[in-house]
Design an enzyme around this catalytic site. Structure first.
Site, PDB file in Angstrom:
ATOM      1  CE  LYS A  97      33.776  41.697  37.564  1.00 22.33           C
ATOM      2  NZ  LYS A  97      35.069  42.344  37.761  1.00 22.33           N
ATOM      3  CG  ASP A  98      30.269  37.628  39.318  1.00 25.50           C
ATOM      4  OD1 ASP A  98      31.514  37.748  39.244  1.00 25.50           O
ATOM      5  OD2 ASP A  98      29.550  38.396  39.975  1.00 25.50           O
ATOM      6  NE  ARG A 148      39.807  41.619  35.051  1.00 19.87           N
ATOM      7  CZ  ARG A 148      39.621  42.891  35.350  1.00 19.87           C
ATOM      8  NH1 ARG A 148      40.189  43.835  34.631  1.00 19.87           N
ATOM      9  NH2 ARG A 148      38.857  43.246  36.376  1.00 19.87           N
ATOM     10  NE  ARG A 149      39.410  44.878  38.911  1.00 21.68           N
ATOM     11  CZ  ARG A 149      38.288  44.566  39.558  1.00 21.68           C
ATOM     12  NH1 ARG A 149      38.344  44.065  40.775  1.00 21.68           N
ATOM     13  NH2 ARG A 149      37.122  44.753  38.986  1.00 21.68           N
ATOM     14  NE  ARG A 166      36.323  37.377  48.273  1.00 22.73           N
ATOM     15  CZ  ARG A 166      35.548  36.344  48.503  1.00 22.73           C
ATOM     16  NH1 ARG A 166      36.073  35.185  48.798  1.00 22.73           N
ATOM     17  NH2 ARG A 166      34.244  36.459  48.432  1.00 22.73           N
ATOM     18  NE  ARG A 172      36.174  43.167  47.601  1.00 24.82           N
ATOM     19  CZ  ARG A 172      36.661  42.510  46.578  1.00 24.82           C
ATOM     20  NH1 ARG A 172      37.393  43.135  45.675  1.00 24.82           N
ATOM     21  NH2 ARG A 172      36.423  41.235  46.437  1.00 24.82           N
ATOM     22  CB  CYS A 260      36.314  34.020  37.657  1.00 25.95           C
ATOM     23  SG  CYS A 260      36.185  32.975  39.095  1.00 25.95           S
TER      24      CYS A 260
HETATM   25  C1  DPM Z   1      35.071  38.372  38.845  1.00 32.60           C
HETATM   26  C2  DPM Z   1      36.214  39.069  39.270  1.00 32.60           C
HETATM   27  C3  DPM Z   1      35.787  39.917  40.309  1.00 32.60           C
HETATM   28  C4  DPM Z   1      34.382  39.711  40.478  1.00 32.60           C
HETATM   29  C5  DPM Z   1      37.610  38.905  38.708  1.00 32.60           C
HETATM   30  C6  DPM Z   1      38.081  40.076  37.841  1.00 32.60           C
HETATM   31  C7  DPM Z   1      36.645  40.845  41.107  1.00 32.60           C
HETATM   32  C8  DPM Z   1      37.252  40.130  42.275  1.00 32.60           C
HETATM   33  C9  DPM Z   1      37.976  41.031  43.219  1.00 32.60           C
HETATM   34  C10 DPM Z   1      34.985  37.358  37.783  1.00 32.60           C
HETATM   35  N1  DPM Z   1      33.993  38.744  39.599  1.00 32.60           N
HETATM   36  O1  DPM Z   1      37.392  41.079  37.636  1.00 32.60           O
HETATM   37  O2  DPM Z   1      39.222  40.002  37.339  1.00 32.60           O
HETATM   38  O3  DPM Z   1      38.084  42.249  43.006  1.00 32.60           O
HETATM   39  O4  DPM Z   1      38.449  40.495  44.219  1.00 32.60           O
HETATM   40  C11 DPM Z   1      32.397  41.285  40.749  1.00 32.60           C
HETATM   41  C12 DPM Z   1      32.214  42.697  40.838  1.00 32.60           C
HETATM   42  C13 DPM Z   1      31.141  43.017  39.972  1.00 32.60           C
HETATM   43  C14 DPM Z   1      30.700  41.815  39.412  1.00 32.60           C
HETATM   44  C15 DPM Z   1      32.973  43.641  41.670  1.00 32.60           C
HETATM   45  C16 DPM Z   1      34.227  44.212  41.037  1.00 32.60           C
HETATM   46  C17 DPM Z   1      30.485  44.372  39.714  1.00 32.60           C
HETATM   47  C18 DPM Z   1      30.722  44.946  38.328  1.00 32.60           C
HETATM   48  C19 DPM Z   1      30.041  44.261  37.157  1.00 32.60           C
HETATM   49  C20 DPM Z   1      33.435  40.398  41.448  1.00 32.60           C
HETATM   50  N2  DPM Z   1      31.454  40.794  39.923  1.00 32.60           N
HETATM   51  O5  DPM Z   1      34.782  43.667  40.052  1.00 32.60           O
HETATM   52  O6  DPM Z   1      34.684  45.265  41.535  1.00 32.60           O
HETATM   53  O7  DPM Z   1      28.800  44.129  37.137  1.00 32.60           O
HETATM   54  O8  DPM Z   1      30.778  43.890  36.238  1.00 32.60           O
END
Ligand code: DPM
Length: 360
Positions: A97-98, A148-149, A166, A172, A260
């Site tokens: 997702k990143d 999104r959340r 953050r 966190r 994102c």
């Molecule tokens: C992206 C988002 C977030 C990450 C945006 C979204 C969360 C940002 C935040 C694109 N990347 O989800 O709407 O909560 O401030 C990220 C996490 C993981 C990968 C952590 C998380 C782990 C889970 C995975 C950060 N990237 O979302 O809690 O492997 O999918």
């Protein structure tokens, strides 16, 4: 030793073999994810010499700004891609997702591994043990910097307040537990599980409450698109259902031109050879939204390609051993669903969301 860009090692018997270097971010979650991919490669290729190279990225260094405000798409990936380009590493492990839906030229996703639970999870401040988002007191503060959340949860749980949080997962959880700023935080269940923090998950959010991000819960291996040896090596890590779902999700987001930093969410399922894709776009407060579902048959998948150099990318993914027709249909499904939402006005919702976010 051989000349050229790669690194080699000579073992006790004088046998020379190539060292495969794996790039990773330095966070604990990134290290755990990279180690798990390295472990699988070690099982499959016991003779290969693997080396892990950890580095910091811009996203790791800027800790005080909400991700969605920094505005750089490849926040967590650029330094790693530079190392890949310069042959300092041969593959890089990311959370899918990143990864942007369009990768810079010369790179491809050579493997998408079996997806962990893709849903979001609620982690409560210990003093609220036993509560759910529904039963938390009015004006409880929920930490998330995901647009999104926040968009989905604001609409669904209007009695709650939302604030940015953050830092990496460790930071966190510490911010949640040690202070009184947040009643709960929302995180990807996959990250929490990989960290061994399942026990902190008090609630898994179902799609009615919160749909997940494109690619959430899946690990991706990024490689040089022209490196046939490495592509071949990592291609066995692909998990068929996960790849097809993620191609559809990424094609959807790509057609919407979402990065994102836009409130876009999905839900996918493979059942009886059908791929179901639900996609949605939201205004920042969730009051405005568009959501639809489409499906496509993955049956009679057709040819798999034998030679990696014949390969095509779908939504940035190269998957030699997964039926090509199924991949094509998954990619088309994502584009078609995006077109459907665009025809209903998705562009306006996203444009307004972007403007308001930039002005925050
Ligand atoms: C992206 C988002 C977030 C990450 C945006 C979204 C969360 C940002 C935040 C694109 N990347 O989800 O709407 O909560 O401030 C990220 C996490 C993981 C990968 C952590 C998380 C782990 C889970 C995975 C950060 N990237 O979302 O809690 O492997 O999918």
């Amino acid at each position: 030793m051989e000349e050229g860009p790669y690194k080699y090692i000579r073992d006790g018997d004088g046998k020379v073999s190539r060292v495969i270097r794996i790039g990773t971010r330095k966070s604990q979650l990134a290290r755990i994810q990279t180690d798990s991919v390295a472990e699988q490669l070690k099982q499959l290729y016991p003779d290969v010499h693997l080396e892990i190279v950890a580095m910091s990225t811009t996203g790791d260094k800027i800790l005080d700004t909400a991700l969605s405000k920094i505005g750089e798409k490849s926040l967590f990936t650029k330094e790693l891609e530079n190392a890949l380009e310069n042959n300092e590493v041969d593959l890089v492990v990311h959370s899918l997702k990143d990864l942007p839906t369009t990768l810079p030229p010369g790179f491809t996703i050579g493997a998408v591994l079996k997806r962990e639970n893709p849903h979001d999870a609620v982690v409560l401040h210990p003093k609220h043990a036993g509560k759910t988002l529904d039963t938390l007191p009015k004006n409880s503060v929920i930490g998330t910097s995901s647009l999104r959340r926040a968009a989905q949860l604001k609409k669904r749980f209007p009695h709650l307040d939302f604030k940015d949080i953050r830092g990496n997962l460790n930071t966190r959880l510490k911010k949640l537990d040690d202070k009184d700023d947040f009643s709960a935080i929302v995180l990807a269940a996959a990250g929490l599980r990989r960290m061994g923090w399942d026990s902190r998950i008090s609630q898994i959010l179902e799609p009615e409450d919160c749909m997940y991000a494109v690619g959430q819960g899946a690990l991706a291996v990024e490689v040089r698109a022209a490196d046939a040896d490495i592509l071949e090596m990592v291609s066995v890590l692909h998990h068929e259902d996960t790849v097809l779902r993620c191609i559809a999700e990424r094609a959807f987001l790509r057609r919407l031109e979402g990065g994102c930093s836009v409130p876009v969410a999905v839900h996918t399922q493979v059942k009886d050879c059908q791929l179901y894709l639900t996609g949605a776009v939201f205004s920042l407060d969730g009051s405005d939204s568009l959501k639809d579902t489409m499906q496509a048959s993955m049956a009679g998948g057709g040819e798999t390609l034998q030679k990696v150099d014949e390969l095509v990318q779908r939504a940035g993914v190269t998957a030699a051993k997964i039926p090509g027709h199924a991949q094509d249909r998954a990619e088309r499904l994502g584009g078609d669903l995006a077109d459907l939402l665009l025809s209903k006005g998705a562009k306006d919702i996203l444009t307004v969301a972007r403007q308001h976010n930039d002005a925050r």
